[in-house]
Scaffold this motif. Structure first.
Motif, PDB file in Angstrom:
ATOM      1  N   VAL A  92     -12.264 -38.191   6.990  1.00 55.98           N
ATOM      2  CA  VAL A  92     -12.734 -39.357   8.154  1.00 55.98           C
ATOM      3  C   VAL A  92     -14.214 -39.505   7.955  1.00 55.98           C
ATOM      4  CG1 VAL A  92     -12.603 -40.289  10.549  1.00 55.98           C
ATOM      5  CG2 VAL A  92     -10.766 -39.015   9.579  1.00 55.98           C
ATOM      6  N   THR A 133      -1.355 -42.571   8.640  1.00 62.25           N
ATOM      7  CA  THR A 133      -1.930 -41.703   9.740  1.00 62.25           C
ATOM      8  C   THR A 133      -2.210 -42.095  11.029  1.00 62.25           C
ATOM      9  OG1 THR A 133      -4.325 -40.598  10.029  1.00 62.25           O
ATOM     10  CG2 THR A 133      -3.985 -42.748   8.424  1.00 62.25           C
ATOM     11  N   SER A 134      -2.113 -40.947  11.807  1.00 60.86           N
ATOM     12  CA  SER A 134      -2.534 -41.140  13.207  1.00 60.86           C
ATOM     13  C   SER A 134      -3.846 -41.724  13.362  1.00 60.86           C
ATOM     14  CB  SER A 134      -2.439 -39.971  14.015  1.00 60.86           C
ATOM     15  OG  SER A 134      -3.096 -38.840  13.212  1.00 60.86           O
ATOM     16  N   TYR A 157     -12.092 -45.096   6.978  1.00 63.12           N
ATOM     17  CA  TYR A 157     -10.783 -44.491   6.763  1.00 63.12           C
ATOM     18  C   TYR A 157      -9.615 -44.994   7.457  1.00 63.12           C
ATOM     19  CZ  TYR A 157      -7.150 -40.804   6.430  1.00 63.12           C
ATOM     20  OH  TYR A 157      -6.099 -40.384   6.233  1.00 63.12           O
ATOM     21  N   LEU A 184       1.759 -39.993  10.059  1.00 69.20           N
ATOM     22  CA  LEU A 184       1.656 -38.754   9.995  1.00 69.20           C
ATOM     23  C   LEU A 184       0.472 -38.154  10.965  1.00 69.20           C
ATOM     24  CD1 LEU A 184       4.027 -38.802   7.986  1.00 69.20           C
ATOM     25  CD2 LEU A 184       3.164 -36.943   6.550  1.00 69.20           C
ATOM     26  N   ASN A 186      -2.311 -35.204  12.159  1.00 68.41           N
ATOM     27  CA  ASN A 186      -3.014 -33.964  11.397  1.00 68.41           C
ATOM     28  C   ASN A 186      -1.943 -33.021  10.907  1.00 68.41           C
ATOM     29  OD1 ASN A 186      -4.820 -35.432  13.146  1.00 68.41           O
ATOM     30  ND2 ASN A 186      -6.199 -34.068  12.547  1.00 68.41           N
ATOM     31  N   GLY A 219     -18.807 -29.851  14.939  1.00 68.65           N
ATOM     32  CA  GLY A 219     -19.402 -31.205  15.883  1.00 68.65           C
ATOM     33  C   GLY A 219     -18.737 -31.086  17.352  1.00 68.65           C
ATOM     34  N   SER A 223     -12.658 -33.428  21.223  1.00 65.99           N
ATOM     35  CA  SER A 223     -11.507 -34.330  20.856  1.00 65.99           C
ATOM     36  C   SER A 223     -10.334 -33.573  20.609  1.00 65.99           C
ATOM     37  CB  SER A 223     -11.829 -34.929  19.277  1.00 65.99           C
ATOM     38  OG  SER A 223     -12.300 -33.790  18.522  1.00 65.99           O
ATOM     39  N   TYR A 301     -22.483 -33.118  12.357  1.00 63.88           N
ATOM     40  CA  TYR A 301     -20.902 -33.137  12.264  1.00 63.88           C
ATOM     41  C   TYR A 301     -20.203 -34.091  13.273  1.00 63.88           C
ATOM     42  CZ  TYR A 301     -21.728 -29.201   9.028  1.00 63.88           C
ATOM     43  OH  TYR A 301     -21.962 -28.547   8.219  1.00 63.88           O
ATOM     44  N   ARG A 303     -19.359 -37.671  14.663  1.00 61.84           N
ATOM     45  CA  ARG A 303     -19.209 -38.882  14.026  1.00 61.84           C
ATOM     46  C   ARG A 303     -19.607 -40.365  14.787  1.00 61.84           C
ATOM     47  NH1 ARG A 303     -13.251 -37.061  11.960  1.00 61.84           N
ATOM     48  NH2 ARG A 303     -13.969 -35.244  10.977  1.00 61.84           N
ATOM     49  N   GLU A 306     -15.758 -41.589  17.780  1.00 62.34           N
ATOM     50  CA  GLU A 306     -14.931 -40.495  17.433  1.00 62.34           C
ATOM     51  C   GLU A 306     -13.588 -40.918  18.113  1.00 62.34           C
ATOM     52  OE1 GLU A 306     -13.457 -37.981  16.628  1.00 62.34           O
ATOM     53  OE2 GLU A 306     -14.860 -36.225  17.112  1.00 62.34           O
ATOM     54  N   LEU A 310      -5.181 -37.796  20.274  1.00 62.47           N
ATOM     55  CA  LEU A 310      -4.116 -38.098  19.170  1.00 62.47           C
ATOM     56  C   LEU A 310      -2.918 -37.023  19.971  1.00 62.47           C
ATOM     57  CD1 LEU A 310      -5.867 -38.806  15.570  1.00 62.47           C
ATOM     58  CD2 LEU A 310      -4.829 -40.519  17.645  1.00 62.47           C
TER      59      LEU A 310
HETATM   60  O1  G4F Z   1     -10.261 -32.042  10.746  1.00 66.81           O
HETATM   61  P1  G4F Z   1     -10.854 -33.141  10.906  1.00 66.81           P
HETATM   62  O2  G4F Z   1     -11.957 -33.598   9.837  1.00 66.81           O
HETATM   63  O3  G4F Z   1      -9.417 -34.265  10.785  1.00 66.81           O
HETATM   64  P2  G4F Z   1      -9.434 -35.536  11.140  1.00 66.81           P
HETATM   65  O4  G4F Z   1     -10.787 -36.207  11.206  1.00 66.81           O
HETATM   66  O5  G4F Z   1      -8.559 -35.625  12.588  1.00 66.81           O
HETATM   67  O6  G4F Z   1      -8.766 -36.344  10.155  1.00 66.81           O
HETATM   68  C1  G4F Z   1      -7.595 -35.460   9.463  1.00 66.81           C
HETATM   69  O7  G4F Z   1      -6.325 -35.932  10.015  1.00 66.81           O
HETATM   70  C2  G4F Z   1      -5.839 -37.349   9.821  1.00 66.81           C
HETATM   71  C3  G4F Z   1      -4.740 -37.588  10.805  1.00 66.81           C
HETATM   72  O8  G4F Z   1      -5.005 -37.919  12.189  1.00 66.81           O
HETATM   73  C4  G4F Z   1      -5.788 -37.628   8.560  1.00 66.81           C
HETATM   74  F1  G4F Z   1      -5.376 -39.025   8.353  1.00 66.81           F
HETATM   75  C5  G4F Z   1      -7.127 -37.444   7.618  1.00 66.81           C
HETATM   76  O9  G4F Z   1      -6.997 -37.511   6.216  1.00 66.81           O
HETATM   77  C6  G4F Z   1      -7.561 -36.078   7.995  1.00 66.81           C
HETATM   78  O10 G4F Z   1      -6.527 -35.191   7.412  1.00 66.81           O
HETATM   79  O11 G4F Z   1     -11.529 -33.367  12.425  1.00 66.81           O
HETATM   80  C7  G4F Z   1     -10.802 -33.144  13.443  1.00 66.81           C
HETATM   81  C8  G4F Z   1     -11.405 -33.327  14.746  1.00 66.81           C
HETATM   82  C9  G4F Z   1     -12.425 -34.472  14.727  1.00 66.81           C
HETATM   83  O12 G4F Z   1     -12.423 -35.001  15.908  1.00 66.81           O
HETATM   84  C10 G4F Z   1     -13.919 -34.188  14.568  1.00 66.81           C
HETATM   85  O13 G4F Z   1     -14.795 -34.732  15.082  1.00 66.81           O
HETATM   86  O14 G4F Z   1     -12.408 -32.004  14.567  1.00 66.81           O
HETATM   87  C11 G4F Z   1     -13.751 -32.393  15.010  1.00 66.81           C
HETATM   88  N1  G4F Z   1     -14.697 -31.700  14.438  1.00 66.81           N
HETATM   89  C12 G4F Z   1     -15.642 -31.019  15.130  1.00 66.81           C
HETATM   90  N2  G4F Z   1     -16.341 -30.296  14.415  1.00 66.81           N
HETATM   91  C13 G4F Z   1     -14.981 -31.612  13.031  1.00 66.81           C
HETATM   92  C14 G4F Z   1     -16.086 -30.573  13.160  1.00 66.81           C
HETATM   93  N3  G4F Z   1     -14.482 -31.999  12.149  1.00 66.81           N
HETATM   94  C15 G4F Z   1     -14.932 -31.477  10.949  1.00 66.81           C
HETATM   95  N4  G4F Z   1     -14.229 -31.989   9.762  1.00 66.81           N
HETATM   96  N5  G4F Z   1     -15.988 -30.508  10.638  1.00 66.81           N
HETATM   97  C16 G4F Z   1     -16.519 -30.271  11.961  1.00 66.81           C
HETATM   98  O15 G4F Z   1     -17.410 -29.309  11.526  1.00 66.81           O
END
Ligand code: G4F
Ligand code: NAP
Length: 345
Positions: A92, A133-134, A157, A184, A186, A219, A223, A301, A303, A306, A310
């Protein structure tokens, strides 16, 4: 009996690997599409890949969702019963950096596969699965999201996946193609990509415990996500394609928690005792034993927008597909930790 043939786009990804193994167990012949990369990117499927000279039910072929000629050739050559489109620029935050590319792969890539199915008009009625995706629900205000919840995507995305969703519905209605959207939530696993938050937290905290990393930078800690296990979710994909009629289904656990709650669970399982201090970007976790700051928040980190909340309602999948999530979040975290410990030396 003749084996069913599956063609998987995105075979080298987390879900591609789980789905390939699931379908091989069901006695399918599986063709997996990988894209060319400068170093080998088949680690997740190396255990099922046999040498090209061996007669195998698992075959890898080159292709790319940005290249319609490769898609057309692959569908023609493999003559599949089922096509699973799992390929995507799936991060994302990265989609804000490469919006046009994300839209091309995720949105137009889906259209390219549907066009191949339509135009080749093969004798077989090919069944098509689209990895929705959600994130399409994005900034929704609904407490639970189901198939009837309006989409409000909040990233390039999410928007690209919205296009993919509706073009799949459109081709189903316009050309009578058997096409399903899985929506789907996460889903994670030991082979989740390292830049997704669950894997990043588990890898980081284990390295901190082992003394090979000082700090973990994250980050937004607030959420909420509804996390399930990829192994359970690929079964739902397959079930969608075994029904009389094509349809769209939400797949989720129905439970959610914040990133901070997830971190706390991992810390507890690793027996790391911390104290949280500060607020917002200044929030930190201090190791009680040695007073070291081991978790900090970093602006990079966060976005631009945000998706705060979900939580899925998978009642339709439970009722119609007889699909149920099997793995609890605790069991999944333990599996991810064990894998990391086994592979961290
Ligand atoms: O693990 P994430 O990067 O997953 P996100 O953005 O939910 O997306 C994943 O799930 C989706 C399904 O809802 C899929 F469609 C997509 O392909 C992917 O697999 O982040 C999850 C949460 C976010 O809110 C983000 O802001 O974690 C928060 N977060 C906080 N710190 C972080 C971080 N995310 C990431 N990647 N890295 C961090 O350091
Ligand atoms: P992933 O681990 O990031 O795998 C994505 C796959 O797509 C990889 O095989 C990748 O190849 C391939 N790919 C990327 N760009 C491509 C291109 N231009 N042409 C062909 N292949 C390309 O993602 P995942 O977690 O397995 O997710 C599978 C699908 O479900 C994705 O579409 C994702 O958006 C969607 N989804 C995931 C979740 C989740 O929580 N995991 C939830 C909802 C929906 P490389 O290995 O070469 O990078």
């Amino acid at each position: 009996m003749k084996k069913k043939i599956a063609l998987i786009f995105g075979v080298t990804g987390q879900d591609g690997a789980y789905l390939s193994k699931f379908l091989l167990k069901k006695k399918y012949k599986v063709y997996g599409v990988k894209r060319r990369s400068s170093i080998i990117n088949t680690q997740r499927v190396d255990d099922i890949y046999k040498d090209i000279n061996t007669k195998s039910d698992f075959v890898l072929c080159y292709g790319d969702l940005t290249d319609s000629s490769s898609i057309l050739q692959l569908v023609k050559k493999t003559n599949p019963d089922e096509i699973y489109n799992l390929a995507a620029q799936s991060h994302v935050q990265v989609s804000f950096e490469v919006p046009e590319y994300s839209a091309d792969v995720n949105g137009l890539g889906t259209l390219r596969i549907l066009e191949a199915i339509k135009n080749l008009n093969l004798k077989k009625k090919i069944k098509f699965y689209q990895a929705g995706t959600s994130e399409m629900f994005g900034r929704t205000k609904e407490k639970f999201q189901n198939e009837k919840t309006s989409f409000y995507p909040a990233s390039p995305y999410g928007v690209s996946k919205n296009f993919a969703h509706w073009i799949t519905v459109n081709y189903r209605e316009a050309y009578n193609i058997y096409a399903c959207n899985g929506i789907l939530f996460n889903h994670e696993s030991p082979i989740r990509g390292e830049t997704f938050v669950t894997k990043k937290i588990i890898q980081g905290l284990i390295k901190i415990k082992n003394g090979t990393q000082k700090k973990l930078f994250l980050g937004n800690l607030y959420s909420k996500r509804d996390w399930g296990h990829a192994r359970d979710y690929v079964e739902a994909m397959w079930k969608m394609l075994q029904q009389k009629k094509p349809d769209d289904y939400v797949i989720a656990t129905g439970k959610n928690m914040t990133i901070k709650e997830f971190v706390n669970k991992v810390l507890k399982k690793l027996n790391l005792k911390i104290r949280w201090i500060g607020r917002g970007i200044n929030e930190k976790a201090i190791n009680i034993e040695n007073k070291n700051v081991i978790i900090e928040c970093k602006k990079r980190y966060f976005r631009p927008v945000e998706v705060d909340y979900l939580r899925g309602n998978a009642n339709k999948a439970k009722r119609k597909l007889k699909w149920f999530p099997k793995t609890s979040i605790d069991k999944m975290i333990e599996e991810m930790i064990d894998y990391e410990l086994d592979n961290s030396l």
